[in-house]
Design a protein around this motif. Structure first.
Motif, short mmCIF file in Angstrom:
data_model
loop_
_atom_site.label_atom_id
_atom_site.label_comp_id
_atom_site.label_asym_id
_atom_site.label_seq_id
_atom_site.Cartn_x
_atom_site.Cartn_y
_atom_site.Cartn_z
N ILE A 152 -9.68 -4.25 5.10
CA ILE A 152 -9.15 -4.09 3.76
C ILE A 152 -8.84 -5.46 3.18
CG2 ILE A 152 -7.31 -3.02 2.41
CD1 ILE A 152 -7.16 -1.01 4.89
N LEU B 256 -16.23 -0.01 -0.28
CA LEU B 256 -15.73 1.01 -1.21
C LEU B 256 -14.32 0.66 -1.65
CD1 LEU B 256 -13.98 2.39 1.11
CD2 LEU B 256 -15.86 3.96 1.35
N ILE B 257 -13.85 1.38 -2.65
CA ILE B 257 -12.46 1.23 -3.06
C ILE B 257 -11.64 2.16 -2.19
CG2 ILE B 257 -10.81 1.38 -4.96
CD1 ILE B 257 -13.01 -0.77 -5.32
N GLY B 258 -10.84 1.59 -1.31
CA GLY B 258 -10.09 2.38 -0.34
C GLY B 258 -8.94 3.13 -0.98
N SER B 259 -8.22 3.86 -0.15
CA SER B 259 -7.20 4.76 -0.66
C SER B 259 -6.03 4.02 -1.30
CB SER B 259 -6.68 5.63 0.48
OG SER B 259 -6.15 4.83 1.51
N SER B 260 -5.90 2.72 -1.06
CA SER B 260 -4.80 1.97 -1.68
C SER B 260 -5.25 1.20 -2.90
CB SER B 260 -4.21 0.98 -0.67
OG SER B 260 -3.88 1.64 0.52
N THR C 44 0.83 -1.21 0.00
CA THR C 44 0.00 0.00 0.00
C THR C 44 0.86 1.26 0.00
OG1 THR C 44 -0.14 0.20 2.41
CG2 THR C 44 -1.79 -1.17 1.34
N ALA C 45 2.13 1.12 0.32
CA ALA C 45 2.96 2.31 0.54
C ALA C 45 4.00 2.58 -0.54
CB ALA C 45 3.66 2.20 1.90
N SER D 135 -18.02 7.15 -0.45
CA SER D 135 -17.29 7.67 0.72
C SER D 135 -17.74 6.93 1.97
CB SER D 135 -17.53 9.17 0.89
OG SER D 135 -18.57 9.42 1.81
#
Lengths: 272, 272, 272
Positions: free
Chosen positions: B202, B238-242, B62-63, B229
């Protein structure tokens, strides 16, 4: 122990019991960088048990030799803040140590032979009391010397201020009692100083303290000989990464399995 | 993904299960900076569950793309330290990855097509085993390779030592099993890889894995369609930030509300 | 409050409720350093209670004056991420503040007289809404503006982008209600805003709010007068290191001993 590069930016480490929930540590870094923007500030730990001077002293001992000899180590575990305990800086061959004079530096000084046993006289190192107001923040609080006294001292030292400028020399420091193992007849009595995150129990016993064929007694359990790794057997006594005798359980917690606490005794005898 | 400035100071990230209570992480930084004082060291996480190789592997995934392509990523979740598992460095188009060869790099390699499915052969990237004693600390311990092997390797690499200098090439790496979603008939079966601090769950499912009108089944609960959101409805997928499918509860914890754990299944079918 | 050195590397602080278990904070640093490698990034706290806007606002207030006046403070406690709440930057005489427009900056603005009471109009400072896509990451998520909006804004500002480039000016900001003490007859009613790691309970009352001979009533307990240090008596009310009235128990936890929570009332009357 590791190579040191000359003219590197000054390196300052921080060890406190402030936790990371509050902004205390961040504020100390703000104070440092406002005075000496080139400084590199490294956290050793801020999760020392509140007022856990002995735990902080042990942690410093396990860490300081991995930093360059001119590193500046600030440690603030300071239940006596605002009372008459001194604020000090002690310059050694392997780092300068800045913090309250309450025993926090016992192990790093003992390890460098700068104190001996329970004798509080400093040997071959220079220490001062931090009283020069020029190198403190204005309006020093009674509650947060990390910010008002120790961080500024570290930053000014990093800028090149000489030790003698900070205040008068000190000849003695406070030491923690019982910080070295004791002999009882032919046995050796050590103590658990620290439980790490994995539940490994780290003692004040070192490899060279041990007899040829050691048998350890911990919390009523007897363990023979030293293991070479955490995976050797279910219950391992081994020389940990800091050079101290350590009790570990394979893929588990020695603290939990054996019910260990800091302050518990490790008895060592020779099997022969 | 983000712009990269040439000739910036070398950037090293650290991901471990060491926690922040002990000085292990600080000591690794001391070792790095003693060798390469210009390095910038960034913490990704030190709160990986002890021995949580899968969690560490997911977090790296993710990073890593938010760092410059020449960043050096050191990851140490290493239950096998002191055994025969290899210490490795793998140079990719988007970062070099340094750590134990135990599957920690599964997702970052899969994401770059440097491994395929469960085939452990490296494709189009270079890896070496870290055995050259010149780039380790003297007297490597059996318990702390983060300090003795991985931090020195990262720092020497940052100074410009070439990959081939560290040891012989490797052609294969260890991979985590079941790291990609599987098909079951017309359904897709994903898995919860991570619960974050907010209780969001996740998964290993990505947007492009999903059917046109997805229905999710999680812990016996059915949820239709994707939210935009965290505030869309009480229960959101939802589609998360990663970029992964994530289960979230409005102003609450999905893990708590639905009783989710890592390893739990997410079933996806098409409503049509 | 502390000296500032011109031409120092840009200083960016981070305050979030992201915790340190996930890589969210590390990723924000990656984004910052990919854009502005010279930046120094300092953590204030990432352990703000999830969605604890009031706690984050208080923490910023206790910290910001210890940083240089050109420091860049990024705060992300953002339950409304992905909704219509604005993303803002507010440039003050003592720092620029970047984050969601949800009251996080109430105390730092009030302390600089940039807002007054519950009036949300900005006075004598400049603010903008962060909408220029040039200074955001591509493909802004609905769930992680810390990474996609606020970290890039901070880094671009650090590189010298002018405030007006980020978006249109704002004239008002959201404020937290009840953030200043109120009078009730001759009494003053303050509130516990924060419990620190030691269990000290920190209020919104300041020294200059107090009568000449104050008597405090907290959780049914009456305490007369101010202590000078944590060691003065068993139960102490004192002016803490941030200038606020604080309740503390000698070598213990005031929160635990008195059963205090944030939001609890402190009543102050004059003994005479």
């Amino acid at each position: 122990m590791v190579r040191f590069v000359v003219n590197a930016p000054p390196l300052i480490t921080l060890t406190t019991d402030f936790g990371l929930k509050d902004a205390y540590v961040g504020v100390m870094k703000g104070v440092v960088l406002a005075i000496e923007p080139r400084a590199r500030v490294i956290d050793l730990s801020h999760e020392i048990e509140p007022h856990g001077v002995a735990e902080g002293a042990f942690l410093l001992r396990t860490a300081f030799r991995y930093f360059p000899p001119d590193a500046i180590h600030v440690a603030v575990v300071d239940p006596g803040v605002g009372t008459s305990r001194k604020a000090v800086a002690i310059e050694t061959a392997h780092g300068i140590f800045i913090g309250p004079d309450n025993g926090l530096f016992t192990h790093v000084l003992a390890d460098q032979n700068a104190v001996s046993g329970d004798d509080e006289a400093l040997r071959g190192v220079s220490g001062v009391e931090l009283i020069n107001p020029q190198y403190r923040l204005e309006g020093v609080s009674n509650t947060f010397h990390g910010r008002d006294v120790f961080a500024p001292a570290a930053a000014h030292y990093a800028r090149g201020v000489q030790l003698g400028e900070f205040g008068p020399p000190i000849k003695r420091v406070a030491l923690l009692p019982n910080s070295i193992p004791i002999s009882r007849g032919t046995d050796l009595v050590g103590m658990i100083l620290h439980l790490d995150r994995f539940g490994n129990a780290i003692s004040n016993l070192r490899a060279h303290d041990l007899p040829a064929t050691p048998v350890f007694e911990i919390a009523g359990t007897e363990i023979e000989g030293l293991s070479a790794s955490y995976q050797d057997s279910r219950l391992n006594v081994l020389i940990g990464s800091s050079g101290f005798v350590e009790v570990a359980v394979q893929n588990g917690s020695a603290a939990g399995t054996l019910g260990l606490s800091t302050g518990d005794t490790i008895l060592v005898r020779d099997r022969t």
